[in-house]
Design a protein around this motif. Structure first.
Motif, PDB file in Angstrom:
ATOM      1  N   ASP A 184      -0.507   4.920   0.667  1.00  0.00           N
ATOM      2  CA  ASP A 184      -1.647   5.564   1.121  1.00  0.00           C
ATOM      3  C   ASP A 184      -1.368   6.622   2.142  1.00  0.00           C
ATOM      4  O   ASP A 184      -0.239   7.124   2.035  1.00  0.00           O
ATOM      5  CB  ASP A 184      -2.660   4.618   1.713  1.00  0.00           C
ATOM      6  CG  ASP A 184      -2.238   3.840   2.999  1.00  0.00           C
ATOM      7  OD1 ASP A 184      -1.234   4.194   3.368  1.00  0.00           O
ATOM      8  OD2 ASP A 184      -2.879   2.888   3.339  1.00  0.00           O
ATOM      9  N   ASP A 208      -3.962   5.439  -2.747  1.00  0.00           N
ATOM     10  CA  ASP A 208      -4.976   6.368  -2.806  1.00  0.00           C
ATOM     11  C   ASP A 208      -4.371   7.782  -3.414  1.00  0.00           C
ATOM     12  O   ASP A 208      -3.356   7.670  -3.901  1.00  0.00           O
ATOM     13  CB  ASP A 208      -5.615   6.397  -1.548  1.00  0.00           C
ATOM     14  CG  ASP A 208      -4.445   6.974  -0.326  1.00  0.00           C
ATOM     15  OD1 ASP A 208      -3.496   7.253  -0.687  1.00  0.00           O
ATOM     16  OD2 ASP A 208      -4.960   7.010   0.799  1.00  0.00           O
ATOM     17  N   ARG A 252       0.657  -1.283  -0.037  1.00  0.00           N
ATOM     18  CA  ARG A 252      -0.138   0.099  -0.263  1.00  0.00           C
ATOM     19  C   ARG A 252       0.791   1.464  -0.053  1.00  0.00           C
ATOM     20  O   ARG A 252       1.719   1.383   0.758  1.00  0.00           O
ATOM     21  CB  ARG A 252      -0.968   0.165   1.186  1.00  0.00           C
ATOM     22  CG  ARG A 252      -1.946  -1.042   1.349  1.00  0.00           C
ATOM     23  CD  ARG A 252      -2.625  -0.959   2.566  1.00  0.00           C
ATOM     24  NE  ARG A 252      -3.481   0.091   2.742  1.00  0.00           N
ATOM     25  CZ  ARG A 252      -4.820   0.022   2.554  1.00  0.00           C
ATOM     26  NH1 ARG A 252      -5.343  -0.932   1.938  1.00  0.00           N
ATOM     27  NH2 ARG A 252      -5.458   1.246   2.551  1.00  0.00           N
ATOM     28  N   THR A 293      -0.579  -2.924  -4.484  1.00  0.00           N
ATOM     29  CA  THR A 293      -2.024  -3.327  -4.772  1.00  0.00           C
ATOM     30  C   THR A 293      -3.083  -2.211  -4.364  1.00  0.00           C
ATOM     31  O   THR A 293      -4.211  -2.149  -4.777  1.00  0.00           O
ATOM     32  CB  THR A 293      -2.415  -4.644  -4.456  1.00  0.00           C
ATOM     33  OG1 THR A 293      -2.349  -4.482  -2.786  1.00  0.00           O
ATOM     34  CG2 THR A 293      -1.761  -5.886  -4.484  1.00  0.00           C
ATOM     35  N   PHE A 294      -2.689  -1.301  -3.770  1.00  0.00           N
ATOM     36  CA  PHE A 294      -3.229   0.066  -3.286  1.00  0.00           C
ATOM     37  C   PHE A 294      -2.644   1.237  -3.374  1.00  0.00           C
ATOM     38  O   PHE A 294      -1.609   1.185  -2.785  1.00  0.00           O
ATOM     39  CB  PHE A 294      -4.031  -0.365  -1.834  1.00  0.00           C
ATOM     40  CG  PHE A 294      -5.116   0.643  -1.581  1.00  0.00           C
ATOM     41  CD1 PHE A 294      -6.495   0.666  -1.961  1.00  0.00           C
ATOM     42  CD2 PHE A 294      -4.765   1.627  -0.699  1.00  0.00           C
ATOM     43  CE1 PHE A 294      -7.296   1.694  -1.541  1.00  0.00           C
ATOM     44  CE2 PHE A 294      -5.408   2.933  -0.318  1.00  0.00           C
ATOM     45  CZ  PHE A 294      -6.966   2.865  -0.824  1.00  0.00           C
ATOM     46  N   PRO A 318      -5.219  -2.729  -9.979  1.00  0.00           N
ATOM     47  CA  PRO A 318      -6.019  -1.283  -9.185  1.00  0.00           C
ATOM     48  C   PRO A 318      -4.894  -0.062  -9.248  1.00  0.00           C
ATOM     49  O   PRO A 318      -5.609   0.822  -9.197  1.00  0.00           O
ATOM     50  CB  PRO A 318      -5.770  -1.998  -7.850  1.00  0.00           C
ATOM     51  CG  PRO A 318      -5.648  -3.389  -7.822  1.00  0.00           C
ATOM     52  CD  PRO A 318      -5.083  -3.647  -9.020  1.00  0.00           C
TER      53      PRO A 318
END
Length: 111
Positions: free
Chosen positions: A22, A55, A20, A52-53, A83
């Motif tokens: 974020d 923001d 991540r 995978t993430f 993603p």
């Protein structure tokens, strides 16, 4: 933030080993990339194949890293997961960055 670096020809490859990017790690990510980018290599290729993430704060941190290197060095991206690629596509940042399917040397490292 767990990142590693390697050389692939003239390029410096920075691999993000966390899943991540974020708001919780955006500042740490930006600082880690800045520190690792002190090594020689142009372009700097950010390998996001394990992420995978991502923001909006993470996207902002990637853009900030690009601005830290510019104009002398290019920041390119590699190995975007579906993603993460979607975030770049929806924000049209895929037109700002050079994006590679995989990082240079990825096949050698896997073999």
């Amino acid at each position: 933030m767990d990142i590693t670096t390697s050389q692939a020809g003239p390029a410096l490859v920075i691999t993000v080993n966390d899943s991540r990017i974020d708001a919780a790690v955006a500042i740490e990510f930006k600082e880690a990339v800045r520190t690792e980018a002190e090594a020689a290599g142009n372009p700097v290729i950010l390998d996001l194949s394990k992420v995978t993430f991502l923001d909006s704060s993470g996207l902002g941190a990637v853009v900030a890293a690009m601005k830290l290197l510019a104009p002398e060095r290019r920041l390119e991206l590699a190995g975007l997961t579906a993603p993460v690629a979607k975030v770049f596509r929806l924000t049209r940042m895929d037109s700002v960055f050079t994006i590679h399917q995989q990082a240079p040397g990825a096949l050698k490292a896997a073999g």
